[in-house]
Write an enzyme that holds these catalytic residues in place. Structure first.
Site, PDB file in Angstrom:
ATOM      1  N   ASP A 198       0.817  -1.213   0.000  1.00  0.00           N
ATOM      2  CA  ASP A 198       0.000   0.000   0.000  1.00  0.00           C
ATOM      3  C   ASP A 198       0.850   1.263   0.000  1.00  0.00           C
ATOM      4  OD1 ASP A 198      -2.727   0.162  -0.324  1.00  0.00           O
ATOM      5  OD2 ASP A 198      -3.086   0.879   1.708  1.00  0.00           O
ATOM      6  N   ASP A 256     -11.698  -6.140  10.688  1.00  0.00           N
ATOM      7  CA  ASP A 256     -11.730  -7.601  10.752  1.00  0.00           C
ATOM      8  C   ASP A 256     -12.943  -8.102  11.527  1.00  0.00           C
ATOM      9  OD1 ASP A 256     -10.793  -6.486  13.050  1.00  0.00           O
ATOM     10  OD2 ASP A 256      -8.907  -7.577  13.124  1.00  0.00           O
TER      11      ASP A 256
END
Length: 1036
Positions: free
Chosen positions: A306, A739
């Site tokens: 990223d 998550d």
């Protein structure tokens, strides 16, 4: 036992009638032991029991009479029968009985010759005879077929192997779980009675102290109940890897070439900053993935960078080059673990269980290659900078030359000279500009502003194994598969003005690009520092997905195990109470929560679809289970009207079907393929929604330019516009703990999850051992929980497909940070009690002490039983309790404040990456443990410690010098104050640093707190009494 007479020499006539060598005499003692007797002993003159030991060989069969050819019927058993009948006829009264053994000898020697010693040759008899066994699962003989129907059959036809399950569920022993549940009920009743008594018996002398304490205790009881109820049904699981191999990799009519019929797996690795996540750590993780024990053609590895860093890019290229040696070496010698850095740092003997003679030579050679690989990785930053400086200078020189030539031609030389300054670019090894982030910011080449990058560094492997050759200069890989899985480097496009949604956005970009390139029906995501410690981990997880009912499992979560933790685990970094206790208990409900790494997903479930056969739970406690009204996501022939009616019956937004996947037709076409390939084998009548055997043995189509171009298009920053990515599809946006939210959405749609605890740890990673880093990590988790509580993901508004206790568990995930408010207040109560000379109750009465003892004993017994069924240690449990108080008074308290600011004022929360690098001192692997980095999170725990220590001194002094000392109130406050300080001990030890070098700011803060508390107490409770002065004397 009968006595025997001394042995006497027998006559020669008796010697002529001796039995043959194969017959031996013996007598049985009272204990059952057989003693051999000499043939010369007089055994006929005594009354004794004896045993004839005859080896069961052909020569010990009844003899053949000479001249007749008839077999005699005399044997040892017949002799014993006659002797027994003679004894019976005499009534047992005779003192000595003449016993004889009739053994007939045959003059015809057996076809099996005796040995030179005269004994029977057993080996010769064994190999020269052929046994007759009949037919069955042990042996099958065509010569002994019973009838015409069995003639010509083989053992393979007879032994048709039954269907085997791949997994089994193991319940906790009733001797442990039954008392555990009983103690939960007892403590629950005791808490209700205790709180009732506390409310009915206020402390009139200090109502304010009583009121604060009773509110905190009620909340603690409620919080304990939320944490305890989901633990009532813990289970264990086991897998059968042999059955998995037999089903999917053995030859069969549908798979004659023994190709693997297992589904494909796409492995995602995420990284963002090479400074905090060293490329060497990431490269070791990639190497462990490439060497995993799973069919090579079924594995595809993707790394999401990223930060678009050229350092990470070139480190991955180096890792692939070294992997061409490391992966075959691991396969040849069955290396574990397959992370080279961990393997070469093992403290055990590397030659244990290694049998190939060239192992030592191979290991020495690959160790030297790995050392050179590490040097190359560590030297990449300098090499890249030198290359960039050289090429930038060359480019600048060329620009200057072109500018000079333009000046000579007289074409606006001044303007050209101003434009000759070249932006210092970052260059790749092939002499082209790096399309990602440059070392010096430039338009289209900065963090948050760069093009998308997709590079296939390792091509799609062939369907059949490719064996290596013998190379004397390197390693002998003859007979070893040298293929590597496909490896792809991905860095999604980033542009200003777009919300890129941090890690969740990067994972969704990988989901789309992998669907175009490999489309594995299962996805395993790992952090860059979590590597394969068990090369069979994917196979163990696949057992659950491919077993009967596995099509309803959305993900398999593996426990997180950590390395580099200090031996005492000062800050509970292993977190075993959660991973071995709470998660194992949730596995007995609807499944464990998703914890961000080490999780294998079903791709079809990530797309937001419903499970094949979901259930709904109705009633106050969800005690009534019924199948859902319609399976709207399956491809059926239902008309649109029935579908619309079904959706009206289930109006919850999480139950609506995903529709907006984007404008890529290749991606949308891959959804049905992934769903079909992820089904279990339809090899049994009980398997529902299965696929036929042999459907996945065909090779994947090769990649071409249009496919790769489509994969680049789906990672663009504009692709998610007007789609449901992040809201219903893929990883869910809007929370720093994406998550937990992603796993909750799947459970809310009716999916189940499984907790896979392998015998050998599946994955291992690193965790921050520094106190500041640890608290910041806990702060991020707690802040995400607060966001969940105030969002539409609150389980209070979940669907009826979420089980009641699973709903309680998710509700506890969202509400546990709020316990910190009451915990902070309760930690100050002992100090306030010591300052004021009062206590939370009127006095230490018998009811109060009885309730307190009962509740404490029940808690201790519950902890011991929980340690028993979860397998954690008492020290780990105590460390967890200590850090619960430390984190609750610091990180959790700050998370509540941050969450409220975001909800009320809309203040966004940002967090930094947790550093994966080690301390500066290479000689001490625990150097980070002693580094003190001051943070505002230290203020509250430090204040609690200082105030309680000052209160102990003041309380003791007040009690000693008071007119009527009230020791019972002092002892009550002193006990609870020491309880707080005992829990804060690891925090205080962390502030001291190495060898007790406490930072100056700690002393300053402690002094300020002490002075402030003293002044406030004098103001609130000034000294009592009237003081007057008259005639030079002071009167009180």
């Amino acid at each position: 036992m009968s006595s025997t007479s001394p042995p006497k020499k027998s006559s020669s006539s008796n010697n002529a009638g001796r039995p043959p060598q194969a017959v031996r005499f013996g007598r049985r003692t009272s204990s059952g032991r057989i003693l051999s007797l000499s043939r010369d002993d007089d055994t006929m003159s005594v009354d004794m029991d004896y045993t004839v030991v005859m080896p069961p060989t052909p020569d010990n069969q009844p003899g053949v009479e000479q001249g007749t050819g008839r077999t005699s019927n005399s044997s040892a058993s017949a002799s014993r029968s006659r002797l027994q009948s003679q004894r019976d006829s005499n009534g047992g009264s005779s003192g000595k009985l003449d016993r004889r053994v009739s053994v007939l000898k045959s003059n015809n020697k057996s076809m099996l010759m005796r040995s030179q010693t005269g004994d029977f040759d057993h080996n010769r008899w064994l190999f020269e005879t052929k046994g007759k066994y009949g037919i069955g699962t042990a042996c099958w003989s065509d010569e002994e077929a019973y009838d015409a129907t069995t003639a010509g059959m083989t053992m393979e036809d007879f032994t048709d192997k039954p269907w085997k399950p791949l997994t089994r569920k193991i319940s906790v022993r009733p001797a442990i779980i039954s008392p555990y549940r009983l103690l939960v009920v007892i403590r629950m009743v005791a808490l209700v009675l205790f709180l009732t008594w506390r409310v009915q018996n206020p402390n009139e002398d200090a109502l304010w102290l009583w009121g604060l304490s009773i509110v905190c205790e009620i909340w603690f009881a409620f919080s304990w109940l939320l944490d305890q109820l989901p633990k009532l049904n813990p289970i264990d699981r086991a897998v059968d890897l042999a059955a998995l191999k037999e089903k999917f990799e053995h030859p069969s009519p549908s798979n004659p070439h023994s190709r693997s019929d297992l589904p494909g797996v796409d492995i995602f690795v995420s990284t963002a900053d090479p400074d905090k996540e060293p490329p060497l750590v990431t490269a070791n993780t990639i190497l462990s993935i490439l060497a995993v024990d799973y069919p090579v053609e079924k594995i595809s590895c993707y790394i999401s960078d990223d930060g678009a860093s050229i350092l990470t890019f070139e480190a991955m290229a180096e890792a692939i080059n070294f992997g061409e040696l490391w992966v075959p070496f691991c396969r040849k010698h069955n290396i574990e673990p397959r992370n080279p850095d961990t393997y070469f740092n093992l403290k055990k003997d590397p030659t244990k269980n290694k049998k190939k003679p060239d192992f030592v030579k191979d290991r020495r050679w690959i160790k030297r290659e790995y050392d050179e690989f590490k040097v190359r990785i560590n030297g990449l930053p300098d090499a890249i900078k030198k290359r960039c400086d050289m090429l930038n200078s060359k480019d600048q020189l060329q620009r200057n030359v072109s500018t000079t030539s333009s000046d000579k031609d007289g074409n606006n030389g001044g303007n050209n000279h101003e434009q000759s300054e070249v932006q210092k670019a970052t260059w790749m090894a092939d002499g082209t500009h790096w399309p990602g982030t440059w070392y010096q910011k430039a338009p289209d080449h900065a963090k948050g502003d760069h093009a998308g990058i997709l590079q296939i560094m390792s091509k799609v492997p062939e369907i059949d194994p490719v064996f290596g050759l013998c190379d004397e200069k390197k390693l002998d890989f003859s007979g070893v598969d040298i293929r590597l899985p496909m490896f792809v480097y991905v860095s999604r496009e980033k542009r200003p003005g777009y919300d890129h949604n941090k890690k969740a956005g990067a994972m969704n970009a990988l989901v789309r690009s992998s669907a175009i390139l490999s489309n594995g029906p299962f996805i395993l995501n790992l952090d860059c520092d979590h590597y394969f410690y068990n090369s069979m981990a994917i196979r163990e997880g696949m057992c659950y997905m491919m077993d009967r009912g596995g099509d309803r499992i959305c993900y398999v979560q593996f426990p997180q195990r950590f390395e580099g933790i200090d031996p005492s685990d000062r800050y509970a970094n292993h977190n075993t109470v959660f991973f071995d206790g709470n998660m194992r208990a949730l596995d007995g409900l609807q499944g464990p929560v998703y914890v961000g790494t080490g999780c294998m997903f079903r791709r079809y479930a990530l797309y937001g679809f419903d499970p094949p056969r979901a259930n709904e739970y109705t009633g106050l406690f969800g005690q009534y289970k019924q199948p859902k009204s319609s399976n709207v996501h399956e491809h059926s022939d239902q008309d649109e009207e029935s579908t619309s009616d079904t959706q009206r019956l289930a109006p919850h937004p999480d139950l609506e079907l995903p529709k907006k996947f984007g404008n890529s037709t290749i991606f949308t076409d891959s959804i049905a393929v992934a769903e079909y390939q992820g089904r279990p084998l339809a090899d049994h009548i009980s398997v529902k929604n299965g696929r036929p055997p042999g459907a996945l043995i065909h090779p994947r189509p090769p990649l071409d330019a249009p496919i790769v171009a489509e994969a680049v298009a789906v990672i663009s920053c504009w692709y998610e516009d007007n789609t449901e990515w992040g809201t219903r599809i893929g990883w869910i946006y809007g929370s720093v703990t994406e998550d937990v939210v992603t796993g909750y959405r799947m459970h809310n749609r009716g999916w189940r999850s499984v907790y896979c605890i392998t015998k050998r740890d599946a994955f291992r990673g690193t965790a921050p051992i520094n106190l500041t880093d640890r608290l910041h990590q806990v702060l991020r988790w707690a802040t995400g929980s607060v966001e969940i509580f105030f969002s539409r993901n609150n389980p209070l508004v979940a669907t009826r497909r979420l089980k009641f206790l699973q709903r309680v568990a998710y509700f506890n995930v969202g509400i546990y940070p709020f316990t910190s408010i009451f915990l902070v207040v309760y930690c100050f109560l002992p100090a306030l009690s010591l300052f004021s000379g009062q206590f939370i109750v009127q006095g230490l009465s018998v009811p109060f002490l009885s309730y307190l003892l009962t509740i404490t004993v029940c808690l201790m017994l519950l902890s011991l039983l929980e340690v028993k069924w979860s397998g954690i240690g008492l020290e780990e449990w105590w460390r967890n309790e200590q850090f619960w108080l430390i984190g609750g008074t610091s990180a959790h308290f700050a998370a509540v404040l941050q969450g409220l600011l975001k909800v009320v004022a809309g203040v966004e929360i940002s967090f930094t990456l947790t550093s994966k690098s080690a301390g500066e001192e290479e000689d001490d692997m625990y150097a980070d443990l002693y580094i003190v980095k001051w943070t505002s999170l230290f203020c509250m725990p430090l204040t609690i410690i200082v105030i309680n220590m000052v209160a102990l001194v003041i309380g003791f002094a007040k009690t000693v010098y008071s007119v009527i000392p009230q020791w019972n109130k002092f002892l009550g406050g002193c006990f609870f104050s020491l309880w707080v300080l005992a829990h804060m001990y690891p925090f205080a030890k962390g502030l001291m640093g190495r060898r007790g070098r406490m930072p100056t700011i700690v002393w300053v803060w402690s002094g300020l707190v002490s002075i402030t508390v003293s002044l406030l107490w004098i103001t609130v409770s000034p000294p009592q009494g009237n003081v007057s002065i008259s005639n030079g004397a002071v009167k009180v």
